[in-house]
Design a protein around this motif. Sequence first.
Motif, PDB file in Angstrom:
ATOM      1  N   THR A  24       0.820  -1.205   0.000  1.00  0.00           N
ATOM      2  CA  THR A  24       0.000   0.000   0.000  1.00  0.00           C
ATOM      3  C   THR A  24       0.857   1.259   0.000  1.00  0.00           C
ATOM      4  O   THR A  24       0.472   2.267  -0.589  1.00  0.00           O
ATOM      5  CB  THR A  24      -0.970   0.026   1.200  1.00  0.00           C
ATOM      6  N   ARG A  25       2.013   1.209   0.629  1.00  0.00           N
ATOM      7  CA  ARG A  25       2.920   2.365   0.618  1.00  0.00           C
ATOM      8  C   ARG A  25       3.416   2.648  -0.794  1.00  0.00           C
ATOM      9  O   ARG A  25       3.497   3.792  -1.220  1.00  0.00           O
ATOM     10  CB  ARG A  25       4.093   2.101   1.572  1.00  0.00           C
ATOM     11  N   ARG A  26       3.729   1.569  -1.543  1.00  0.00           N
ATOM     12  CA  ARG A  26       4.173   1.739  -2.932  1.00  0.00           C
ATOM     13  C   ARG A  26       3.052   2.272  -3.825  1.00  0.00           C
ATOM     14  O   ARG A  26       3.317   2.899  -4.841  1.00  0.00           O
ATOM     15  CB  ARG A  26       4.698   0.427  -3.491  1.00  0.00           C
ATOM     16  N   LEU A  27       1.813   1.983  -3.457  1.00  0.00           N
ATOM     17  CA  LEU A  27       0.661   2.488  -4.206  1.00  0.00           C
ATOM     18  C   LEU A  27       0.308   3.925  -3.828  1.00  0.00           C
ATOM     19  O   LEU A  27      -0.615   4.506  -4.375  1.00  0.00           O
ATOM     20  CB  LEU A  27      -0.552   1.584  -3.980  1.00  0.00           C
ATOM     21  N   GLY A  28       1.037   4.478  -2.870  1.00  0.00           N
ATOM     22  CA  GLY A  28       0.809   5.860  -2.451  1.00  0.00           C
ATOM     23  C   GLY A  28      -0.220   6.002  -1.352  1.00  0.00           C
ATOM     24  O   GLY A  28      -0.674   7.101  -1.070  1.00  0.00           O
ATOM     25  N   LEU A  29      -0.599   4.882  -0.736  1.00  0.00           N
ATOM     26  CA  LEU A  29      -1.557   4.918   0.368  1.00  0.00           C
ATOM     27  C   LEU A  29      -0.815   4.834   1.690  1.00  0.00           C
ATOM     28  O   LEU A  29       0.373   4.549   1.743  1.00  0.00           O
ATOM     29  CB  LEU A  29      -2.533   3.745   0.246  1.00  0.00           C
ATOM     30  N   THR A  31       0.376   3.209   5.161  1.00  0.00           N
ATOM     31  CA  THR A  31       0.671   1.841   5.574  1.00  0.00           C
ATOM     32  C   THR A  31      -0.418   1.300   6.494  1.00  0.00           C
ATOM     33  O   THR A  31      -0.623   0.089   6.565  1.00  0.00           O
ATOM     34  CB  THR A  31       2.024   1.749   6.296  1.00  0.00           C
ATOM     35  N   LEU A  32      -1.151   2.195   7.152  1.00  0.00           N
ATOM     36  CA  LEU A  32      -2.245   1.774   8.014  1.00  0.00           C
ATOM     37  C   LEU A  32      -3.301   1.013   7.218  1.00  0.00           C
ATOM     38  O   LEU A  32      -3.901   0.061   7.720  1.00  0.00           O
ATOM     39  CB  LEU A  32      -2.860   2.987   8.717  1.00  0.00           C
ATOM     40  N   VAL A  33      -3.526   1.403   5.970  1.00  0.00           N
ATOM     41  CA  VAL A  33      -4.467   0.688   5.110  1.00  0.00           C
ATOM     42  C   VAL A  33      -3.984  -0.747   4.902  1.00  0.00           C
ATOM     43  O   VAL A  33      -4.767  -1.700   4.969  1.00  0.00           O
ATOM     44  CB  VAL A  33      -4.632   1.414   3.759  1.00  0.00           C
ATOM     45  N   GLY A  34      -2.706  -0.922   4.683  1.00  0.00           N
ATOM     46  CA  GLY A  34      -2.140  -2.258   4.531  1.00  0.00           C
ATOM     47  C   GLY A  34      -2.276  -3.081   5.790  1.00  0.00           C
ATOM     48  O   GLY A  34      -2.555  -4.284   5.732  1.00  0.00           O
ATOM     49  N   TYR A  35      -2.098  -2.455   6.931  1.00  0.00           N
ATOM     50  CA  TYR A  35      -2.228  -3.167   8.190  1.00  0.00           C
ATOM     51  C   TYR A  35      -3.669  -3.635   8.407  1.00  0.00           C
ATOM     52  O   TYR A  35      -3.912  -4.736   8.884  1.00  0.00           O
ATOM     53  CB  TYR A  35      -1.798  -2.298   9.366  1.00  0.00           C
ATOM     54  N   MET A  36      -4.625  -2.782   8.049  1.00  0.00           N
ATOM     55  CA  MET A  36      -6.024  -3.180   8.187  1.00  0.00           C
ATOM     56  C   MET A  36      -6.366  -4.306   7.216  1.00  0.00           C
ATOM     57  O   MET A  36      -7.090  -5.246   7.570  1.00  0.00           O
ATOM     58  CB  MET A  36      -6.934  -1.977   7.985  1.00  0.00           C
ATOM     59  N   LEU A  37      -5.850  -4.227   6.008  1.00  0.00           N
ATOM     60  CA  LEU A  37      -6.064  -5.318   5.056  1.00  0.00           C
ATOM     61  C   LEU A  37      -5.442  -6.618   5.552  1.00  0.00           C
ATOM     62  O   LEU A  37      -6.008  -7.700   5.370  1.00  0.00           O
ATOM     63  CB  LEU A  37      -5.487  -4.944   3.688  1.00  0.00           C
TER      64      LEU A  37
END
Length: 103
Positions: A24-29, A31-37
């Motif tokens: 998600t960080r590489r997608l520009g979002l 990292t919290l979004v990645g953690y929730m996913l």
Amino acid sequence: MHDLTLIVTLAGGLAFALLLGTLTRRLGLSTLVGYMLAGIVVGPNTPGFVADQSLASQLSEIGVILLMFGVGQHFHPQELLRVWRLAVPGAVAQSLVAGVAGW
């Protein structure tokens, strides 16, 4: 044989958090979004890796505590004073809804 439930649950959760947080960080979002996913992927309602549900529930509560601690580190009372006209009625409404719903 030792019970490896805690280690497997932690390793699986952290591995998915690292993987999806990086993605998600590489997608520009955030990292919290990645953690929730990662929490959704590791959760009991998805196929694949399944953690010990009671242990994962306890660890998730620790995670929420740490998340709120991190949010508190970046909190400034001046920001709350700037949005008090929205924050106070929202907090009252949320408390009333939660009280009526029995949460």
